[in-house]
Design an enzyme around this catalytic site. Structure first.
Site, PDB file in Angstrom:
ATOM      1  N   LEU A  35       1.029  -1.051  -0.060  1.00  0.00           N
ATOM      2  CA  LEU A  35       0.019  -0.034   0.134  1.00  0.00           C
ATOM      3  C   LEU A  35       1.029   1.424   0.123  1.00  0.00           C
ATOM      4  O   LEU A  35       1.871   1.020   0.487  1.00  0.00           O
ATOM      5  CB  LEU A  35      -0.990  -0.092   1.199  1.00  0.00           C
ATOM      6  CG  LEU A  35      -2.075  -1.030   1.292  1.00  0.00           C
ATOM      7  CD1 LEU A  35      -2.557  -0.880   2.746  1.00  0.00           C
ATOM      8  CD2 LEU A  35      -2.946  -0.868   0.328  1.00  0.00           C
ATOM      9  N   ASP A  36       0.257   2.229  -0.589  1.00  0.00           N
ATOM     10  CA  ASP A  36       1.221   3.469  -0.621  1.00  0.00           C
ATOM     11  C   ASP A  36       1.442   3.779   1.016  1.00  0.00           C
ATOM     12  O   ASP A  36       0.832   3.503   1.679  1.00  0.00           O
ATOM     13  CB  ASP A  36       0.360   4.782  -1.243  1.00  0.00           C
ATOM     14  CG  ASP A  36       0.252   4.573  -2.608  1.00  0.00           C
ATOM     15  OD1 ASP A  36       0.908   4.062  -3.315  1.00  0.00           O
ATOM     16  OD2 ASP A  36      -0.560   5.525  -3.247  1.00  0.00           O
ATOM     17  N   LEU A  37       2.444   4.507   1.197  1.00  0.00           N
ATOM     18  CA  LEU A  37       2.873   4.994   2.622  1.00  0.00           C
ATOM     19  C   LEU A  37       1.567   5.515   3.265  1.00  0.00           C
ATOM     20  O   LEU A  37       1.449   5.434   4.579  1.00  0.00           O
ATOM     21  CB  LEU A  37       4.243   5.787   2.653  1.00  0.00           C
ATOM     22  CG  LEU A  37       4.540   5.972   3.916  1.00  0.00           C
ATOM     23  CD1 LEU A  37       4.867   4.948   5.110  1.00  0.00           C
ATOM     24  CD2 LEU A  37       5.633   7.109   4.067  1.00  0.00           C
ATOM     25  N   ASN A 122       0.105   3.505  -7.463  1.00  0.00           N
ATOM     26  CA  ASN A 122      -0.855   4.541  -7.187  1.00  0.00           C
ATOM     27  C   ASN A 122      -2.060   4.439  -8.034  1.00  0.00           C
ATOM     28  O   ASN A 122      -2.462   5.406  -8.768  1.00  0.00           O
ATOM     29  CB  ASN A 122       0.169   5.715  -7.617  1.00  0.00           C
ATOM     30  CG  ASN A 122       1.099   6.072  -6.545  1.00  0.00           C
ATOM     31  OD1 ASN A 122       0.927   5.760  -5.428  1.00  0.00           O
ATOM     32  ND2 ASN A 122       2.172   6.629  -7.060  1.00  0.00           N
TER      33      ASN A 122
END
Length: 180
Positions: A35-37, A122
């Site tokens: 997952l994105d940060l 993303n």
């Protein structure tokens, strides 16, 4: 999760999940996807070699279905599908509007459920921004005003898959934070 040495999930896992007792245990638990940060929610973790291989194959076969909730700038109604390549690779996302409200910053904010059908970096952020409705707090793909210091309003709320070793059907849901 954090281990005090870094803010990565990978670094924190050994402190929070014990090593599997299975004969093919990995030396430490490993995230099966990213997952994105700034994105929170469900993450699948492999603790055995068989689990890691099974999850990798399931992701490649698109047999794992993730659902996200997002708050986006602007008014979106109904549902839709975005087919727009990312970095030259096929990328497909679906979305459905759940509710909309007026906002001081963007006229409207819409709450969406989103389903990435492919797994590009993303992807939901790129696709929703491309529609002219960026995810609130997204300063990487903004279109218009961005709410800063509130975090990214994208949350992985659900994952459906067959267990990578037993084949048992799994449906994992987590509660969406109140800020959504």
């Amino acid at each position: 999760l954090t281990n005090g040495r870094g803010r990565t999930l990978e670094a924190a896992l050994p402190a929070h999940l014990p090593r599997s007792p299975a004969p093919d245990a990995l030396p430490w638990p490993r995230a099966a996807h990213r997952l994105d940060l700034r994105t929170a929610g469900v993450v699948l973790i492999a603790r055995t070699r068989a689990g890691a291989v099974g999850l990798s194959k399931a992701f490649a076969a698109r047999a794992i279905h993730k659902r996200y909730v997002a708050l986006v700038a602007g008014l979106l109604e109904g549902e839709g599908r975005v087919e727009a390549p990312i970095d030259g690779r096929e990328a497909i996302s679906r979305w459905r509007a759940l509710a909309a409200s007026r906002s001081l910053h963007t006229v409207h904010i819409t709450r969406l459920q989103c389903w990435p059908e492919t797994g590009r970096k993303n992807q939901l952020r790129v696709h929703l921004s491309g529609l002219g409705h960026p995810i609130l707090g997204d300063d990487r793909y903004p279109v218009g005003p961005v709410l800063r210091s509130q975090g990214l309003f994208l949350f992985a709320e659900s994952v459906e898959l067959a267990h990578p070793v037993t084949g048992e059907a799994l449906h994992i849901d987590v509660e969406v934070p109140a800020r959504f």
